[in-house]
Design a protein around this motif. Structure first.
Motif, PDB file in Angstrom:
ATOM      1  N   ILE A 199      -8.694   3.880  -2.533  1.00 26.88           N
ATOM      2  CA  ILE A 199      -9.996   3.230  -2.664  1.00 26.88           C
ATOM      3  C   ILE A 199      -9.771   1.722  -2.704  1.00 26.88           C
ATOM      4  CG2 ILE A 199     -12.052   2.920  -4.092  1.00 26.88           C
ATOM      5  CD1 ILE A 199     -11.434   5.721  -5.294  1.00 26.88           C
ATOM      6  N   VAL A 200     -10.360   1.006  -1.746  1.00 31.07           N
ATOM      7  CA  VAL A 200     -10.291  -0.450  -1.744  1.00 31.07           C
ATOM      8  C   VAL A 200     -11.550  -0.994  -2.422  1.00 31.07           C
ATOM      9  CG1 VAL A 200     -10.092  -2.542  -0.360  1.00 31.07           C
ATOM     10  CG2 VAL A 200      -9.027  -0.410   0.435  1.00 31.07           C
ATOM     11  N   ALA A 201     -11.368  -1.747  -3.482  1.00 31.11           N
ATOM     12  CA  ALA A 201     -12.493  -2.420  -4.135  1.00 31.11           C
ATOM     13  C   ALA A 201     -12.769  -3.720  -3.390  1.00 31.11           C
ATOM     14  CB  ALA A 201     -12.164  -2.708  -5.592  1.00 31.11           C
ATOM     15  N   ILE A 202     -13.948  -3.822  -2.783  1.00 30.54           N
ATOM     16  CA  ILE A 202     -14.317  -4.998  -1.996  1.00 30.54           C
ATOM     17  C   ILE A 202     -15.197  -5.895  -2.862  1.00 30.54           C
ATOM     18  CG2 ILE A 202     -15.434  -5.818   0.106  1.00 30.54           C
ATOM     19  CD1 ILE A 202     -14.888  -2.994   1.282  1.00 30.54           C
TER      20      ILE A 202
ATOM     21  N   LEU B  70     -11.390  -3.057 -13.013  1.00 35.94           N
ATOM     22  CA  LEU B  70     -10.988  -2.148 -11.938  1.00 35.94           C
ATOM     23  C   LEU B  70      -9.664  -1.468 -12.254  1.00 35.94           C
ATOM     24  CD1 LEU B  70     -11.899  -4.420  -8.899  1.00 35.94           C
ATOM     25  CD2 LEU B  70     -13.084  -2.316  -9.572  1.00 35.94           C
ATOM     26  N   VAL B  71      -8.693  -2.250 -12.677  1.00 34.37           N
ATOM     27  CA  VAL B  71      -7.375  -1.699 -12.980  1.00 34.37           C
ATOM     28  C   VAL B  71      -7.464  -0.695 -14.125  1.00 34.37           C
ATOM     29  CG1 VAL B  71      -5.064  -2.267 -13.810  1.00 34.37           C
ATOM     30  CG2 VAL B  71      -6.146  -3.698 -12.075  1.00 34.37           C
ATOM     31  N   GLY B  72      -8.254  -1.026 -15.142  1.00 28.37           N
ATOM     32  CA  GLY B  72      -8.419  -0.113 -16.260  1.00 28.37           C
ATOM     33  C   GLY B  72      -9.042   1.212 -15.874  1.00 28.37           C
ATOM     34  N   ALA B  73      -9.861   1.183 -14.811  1.00 28.96           N
ATOM     35  CA  ALA B  73     -10.518   2.407 -14.338  1.00 28.96           C
ATOM     36  C   ALA B  73      -9.659   3.182 -13.349  1.00 28.96           C
ATOM     37  CB  ALA B  73     -11.853   2.054 -13.694  1.00 28.96           C
ATOM     38  N   GLY B  74      -8.539   2.592 -12.927  1.00 28.47           N
ATOM     39  CA  GLY B  74      -7.648   3.304 -12.022  1.00 28.47           C
ATOM     40  C   GLY B  74      -7.608   2.803 -10.600  1.00 28.47           C
ATOM     41  N   ILE B  75      -8.388   1.765 -10.282  1.00 29.91           N
ATOM     42  CA  ILE B  75      -8.374   1.195  -8.933  1.00 29.91           C
ATOM     43  C   ILE B  75      -7.143   0.287  -8.792  1.00 29.91           C
ATOM     44  CG2 ILE B  75      -9.587  -0.294  -7.292  1.00 29.91           C
ATOM     45  CD1 ILE B  75     -11.057   2.276  -7.686  1.00 29.91           C
ATOM     46  N   ARG B  76      -6.446   0.417  -7.672  1.00 31.29           N
ATOM     47  CA  ARG B  76      -5.212  -0.342  -7.489  1.00 31.29           C
ATOM     48  C   ARG B  76      -5.196  -1.173  -6.199  1.00 31.29           C
ATOM     49  NH1 ARG B  76      -5.075   0.659 -11.955  1.00 31.29           N
ATOM     50  NH2 ARG B  76      -3.505   1.696 -13.256  1.00 31.29           N
ATOM     51  N   ILE B  77      -6.284  -1.162  -5.438  1.00 30.39           N
ATOM     52  CA  ILE B  77      -6.352  -1.931  -4.192  1.00 30.39           C
ATOM     53  C   ILE B  77      -7.593  -2.814  -4.268  1.00 30.39           C
ATOM     54  CG2 ILE B  77      -6.276  -1.846  -1.676  1.00 30.39           C
ATOM     55  CD1 ILE B  77      -5.499   1.137  -1.947  1.00 30.39           C
ATOM     56  N   ILE B  78      -7.406  -4.123  -4.206  1.00 32.16           N
ATOM     57  CA  ILE B  78      -8.502  -5.061  -4.432  1.00 32.16           C
ATOM     58  C   ILE B  78      -8.532  -6.087  -3.310  1.00 32.16           C
ATOM     59  CG2 ILE B  78      -9.492  -6.754  -6.016  1.00 32.16           C
ATOM     60  CD1 ILE B  78      -8.010  -5.335  -8.301  1.00 32.16           C
ATOM     61  N   GLU B  79      -9.709  -6.255  -2.739  1.00 28.79           N
ATOM     62  CA  GLU B  79      -9.919  -7.176  -1.615  1.00 28.79           C
ATOM     63  C   GLU B  79     -10.993  -8.197  -1.965  1.00 28.79           C
ATOM     64  OE1 GLU B  79     -12.665  -6.852   2.372  1.00 28.79           O
ATOM     65  OE2 GLU B  79     -11.415  -5.118   1.869  1.00 28.79           O
TER      66      GLU B  79
ATOM     67  N   CYS C 169      -0.789  -3.715  -8.325  1.00 24.71           N
ATOM     68  CA  CYS C 169      -1.889  -3.532  -7.382  1.00 24.71           C
ATOM     69  C   CYS C 169      -1.579  -4.210  -6.050  1.00 24.71           C
ATOM     70  CB  CYS C 169      -3.185  -4.145  -7.927  1.00 24.71           C
ATOM     71  SG  CYS C 169      -3.764  -3.433  -9.468  1.00 24.71           S
ATOM     72  N   ALA C 170      -2.288  -3.773  -5.015  1.00 26.74           N
ATOM     73  CA  ALA C 170      -2.298  -4.487  -3.744  1.00 26.74           C
ATOM     74  C   ALA C 170      -3.511  -5.408  -3.758  1.00 26.74           C
ATOM     75  CB  ALA C 170      -2.379  -3.512  -2.581  1.00 26.74           C
ATOM     76  N   ILE C 171      -3.257  -6.703  -3.807  1.00 23.37           N
ATOM     77  CA  ILE C 171      -4.321  -7.701  -3.851  1.00 23.37           C
ATOM     78  C   ILE C 171      -4.354  -8.402  -2.496  1.00 23.37           C
ATOM     79  CG2 ILE C 171      -5.223  -9.735  -5.029  1.00 23.37           C
ATOM     80  CD1 ILE C 171      -4.943  -7.319  -6.877  1.00 23.37           C
TER      81      ILE C 171
ATOM     82  N   LEU D 196       0.808  -1.210   0.000  1.00 26.83           N
ATOM     83  CA  LEU D 196       0.000   0.000   0.000  1.00 26.83           C
ATOM     84  C   LEU D 196       0.843   1.264   0.000  1.00 26.83           C
ATOM     85  CD1 LEU D 196      -2.967  -0.809   2.426  1.00 26.83           C
ATOM     86  CD2 LEU D 196      -3.011  -0.620  -0.060  1.00 26.83           C
ATOM     87  N   ASP D 197       1.894   1.309   0.792  1.00 27.43           N
ATOM     88  CA  ASP D 197       2.710   2.523   0.852  1.00 27.43           C
ATOM     89  C   ASP D 197       3.209   2.917  -0.530  1.00 27.43           C
ATOM     90  OD1 ASP D 197       2.415   2.970   3.556  1.00 27.43           O
ATOM     91  OD2 ASP D 197       4.287   1.986   4.110  1.00 27.43           O
ATOM     92  N   ALA D 198       3.736   1.961  -1.265  1.00 27.63           N
ATOM     93  CA  ALA D 198       4.274   2.249  -2.591  1.00 27.63           C
ATOM     94  C   ALA D 198       3.178   2.738  -3.527  1.00 27.63           C
ATOM     95  CB  ALA D 198       4.947   1.009  -3.169  1.00 27.63           C
ATOM     96  N   LEU D 199       2.027   2.102  -3.486  1.00 26.69           N
ATOM     97  CA  LEU D 199       0.918   2.511  -4.347  1.00 26.69           C
ATOM     98  C   LEU D 199       0.445   3.921  -4.031  1.00 26.69           C
ATOM     99  CD1 LEU D 199      -1.257  -0.727  -4.432  1.00 26.69           C
ATOM    100  CD2 LEU D 199      -0.195   0.374  -6.405  1.00 26.69           C
ATOM    101  N   LEU D 200       0.203   4.184  -2.763  1.00 27.77           N
ATOM    102  CA  LEU D 200      -0.327   5.485  -2.369  1.00 27.77           C
ATOM    103  C   LEU D 200       0.691   6.589  -2.599  1.00 27.77           C
ATOM    104  CD1 LEU D 200      -2.164   4.349   0.881  1.00 27.77           C
ATOM    105  CD2 LEU D 200      -3.206   4.880  -1.331  1.00 27.77           C
ATOM    106  N   ASN D 201       1.955   6.307  -2.339  1.00 31.52           N
ATOM    107  CA  ASN D 201       2.994   7.298  -2.594  1.00 31.52           C
ATOM    108  C   ASN D 201       3.123   7.612  -4.078  1.00 31.52           C
ATOM    109  OD1 ASN D 201       3.605   7.520   0.120  1.00 31.52           O
ATOM    110  ND2 ASN D 201       5.291   6.047   0.041  1.00 31.52           N
TER     111      ASN D 201
END
Length: 211
Positions: A14-17, A33-42, A65-67, A3-8
C-alpha cells in the motif's frame, strides 16, 4: 529502504500518497502511517515544498520505510528526490528518461500506464512495477486484461480511486498493490484521522491476503 526488502518482509503493498502535505505536517503524519503499519510513503511533487517533506520523512522513517516522491516528470526531479533521501520515484506517465535516471540513481521506480503500449514502453526502459492510473476510471476488468499480456513478474499497482472498501477487489483482479491518496490523507487532516484510515486499509489488505 527499498520496496523489495519491505515487501519480502511482509509489509502491506500500500502506497500512502500524501498529496498536499506540508513540511510541518510531515513527521506527525508519517508517524501515524508507520504506527498503523504503512511502510511506503509518497509525497507528490505538486505539494508545498515536497523535497523538504521527503527529507523529514526519510530522516525519521527511512530505515523502516520506502520514502519517495510522486508526480515526478523530469530526470532533474529524480536527482532532487535522491538528494532529499528519497528511495522511490512514482510518475503519472511512462517517461523512459525518468525511468533511466531513477535506475541510475539506484531508486525504485513506478511509472504510470494505461495501455499495453505504455506498459511495454515502461518495461523496455527497465521498470519492474507499473502504476495503473487512473485505476477507478479504467476498472478491474482493464487491470485483468493488462495483466494477461504483461510479464508475470511485472507488478501492476492500482492508483486512483482506491480505498479500504475496494482494495480487495483490486487485489483479487491481480493488482500487486495499491496507491491510496484522498481516501487516506488530505491537507490538514489530523494525524489521528490518518492513522484510523491507514489501519482500515491494512485490515482490508490482511483480509484480502488471507491466512
Amino acid at each position: 529502504m527499498h520496496l523489495d526488502a519491505l515487501l519480502n518482509a511482509g509489509a502491506p503493498p500500500i502506497v500512502a500518497i500524501l498529496r498536499g502535505l506540508a513540511p510541518q505536517e510531515a513527521e506527525a503524519v508519517g508517524g501515524a502511517l508507520v504506527g498503523a503499519g504503512i511502510r511506503i510513503i509518497e509525497v507528490p511533487l505538486n505539494s508545498p515544498e515536497p523535497f523538504q517533506s521527503i527529507s523529514i520523512l526519510a530522516k525519521a522513517y527511512g530505515e523502516a520505510c520506502a520514502i519517495g516522491a510522486g508526480t515526478v516528470l523530469a530526470p532533474q526531479a529524480v536527482d532532487a528526490v535522491a538528494a532529499a533521501g528519497g528511495r522511490l520515484v512514482v510518475a503519472p506517465n511512462a517517461d523512459p528518461a525518468v525511468i533511466a535516471r531513477a535506475l541510475e540513481r539506484g531508486l525504485d521506480v513506478m511509472p504510470g500506464v494505461m495501455t499495453p503500449s505504455e506498459a511495454f514502453l515502461a518495461l523496455s526502459a527497465g521498470a519492474r512495477r507499473l502504476k495503473l492510473f487512473p485505476a477507478a476510471s479504467l476498472g478491474v476488468a482493464h487491470l485483468k486484461a493488462l495483466g494477461d499480456v504483461v510479464p508475470e513478474d511485472a507488478g501492476l499497482w492500482a492508483v486512483g480511486g482506491t480505498n479500504a472498501g475496494n482494495l480487495g477487489e483490486w487485489l483479487a483482479a491481480g493488482a500487486a498493490g495499491v496507491g491510496v491518496g484522498g481516501a487516506l490523507f488530505r491537507p490538514g487532516d489530523a494525524p489521528s484521522l490518518v492513522a484510523e484510515r491507514a489501519r482500515a486499509l491494512v485490515a482490508a489488505w490482511k483480509i484480502a491476503a488471507g491466512p
